[in-house]
Enzyme design. Sequence first.
Site, PDB file in Angstrom:
ATOM      1  N   ASP A   1     -22.762 -71.554  15.908  1.00 11.38           N
ATOM      2  CA  ASP A   1     -21.973 -70.348  16.039  1.00 11.38           C
ATOM      3  C   ASP A   1     -22.253 -69.524  14.769  1.00 11.38           C
ATOM      4  O   ASP A   1     -22.864 -70.018  13.819  1.00 11.38           O
ATOM      5  CB  ASP A   1     -20.497 -70.722  16.167  1.00 11.38           C
ATOM      6  CG  ASP A   1     -19.575 -69.517  16.229  1.00 11.38           C
ATOM      7  OD1 ASP A   1     -19.955 -68.511  16.841  1.00 11.38           O
ATOM      8  OD2 ASP A   1     -18.490 -69.589  15.639  1.00 11.38           O
TER       9      ASP A   1
ATOM     10  N   ASP B   1     -19.886 -66.401  13.336  1.00 10.14           N
ATOM     11  CA  ASP B   1     -18.666 -66.048  12.619  1.00 10.14           C
ATOM     12  C   ASP B   1     -17.831 -67.288  12.317  1.00 10.14           C
ATOM     13  O   ASP B   1     -17.594 -68.125  13.194  1.00 10.14           O
ATOM     14  CB  ASP B   1     -17.821 -65.078  13.449  1.00 10.14           C
ATOM     15  CG  ASP B   1     -18.468 -63.702  13.577  1.00 10.14           C
ATOM     16  OD1 ASP B   1     -19.311 -63.358  12.734  1.00 10.14           O
ATOM     17  OD2 ASP B   1     -18.120 -62.969  14.527  1.00 10.14           O
TER      18      ASP B   1
END
Length: 273
Positions: free
Chosen positions: A9, A11
């Site tokens: 991922d 953020d």
Amino acid sequence: MAGIVVVFDFDKTIIDLDSDNWVVDELGATDLFNELLPTMPWNSLMDRMMMELHAQGKTIDDIVEVLKRVPIHPDVVPAIRAAHALGCDLRIVSDANMFFIETILDHLGIRECFSEINTNPGFVDEEGRLRIFPIHDFHKSSHGCNLCPPNMCKGLVMERIQASLMSEGKKKKFIYQGDGSGDYCPSLKLGEGDFLMPRKNFPLWDLISQNPLVIKAEIHEWSDGEELGRILLSLINNVSIAENAQFMSPQNMAVPVFEALTSPTPKPAMVAN
């Protein structure tokens, strides 16, 4: 490690916060953002915010300078470079946008470490305004997953990656790292022999904690960039040792691929009581 695919991922995983909120806050548009947030989908809101900032005279260079200041733990970039140097296939699956992600990765000097970035399109139009669109046009059709936001199902992305590698006859182990509720669906796509690294006390970790038995992968939680890097490289090292053990006798055992890595006591996997 050609046999390992590491999926990140972006953020609150590679970087320490949400890139959308960071840009909006740093450019002084927080109040308008909060006012409009209840009225439209997130991606549409970010596109609107880029329009408002452009109308206020904010340029692409202003946005780039803000992105270059994004906070990131000092151990994350070295860990990404080390995993790439060891031959792992690194990919990003993120609900941010391509312009933000590529700008930050270019600034950090690690864009070339990633073979693929799956995220919402973001590009500069002919007027010099940043446009942001959903990766899945939910106005035309639904992706059919009730676990994920309408613009992106990360689980479908994971299934595509897995199917692509399988069609090429490549047996891979996956290491998935994430923090948010949107990372739960792809976590369910991992199998035995894969590894899941949820950020502790974040939504993904909370969801897994409710019923860890639905996750087939081995779970290794992490709290900050130091733990992320240490655990990631330890897992890569352990997979390398296991693979070497299958093909070599003990007396001819190869040196572990990351011999410079101190061998920390592995964090216990999350288990159900």
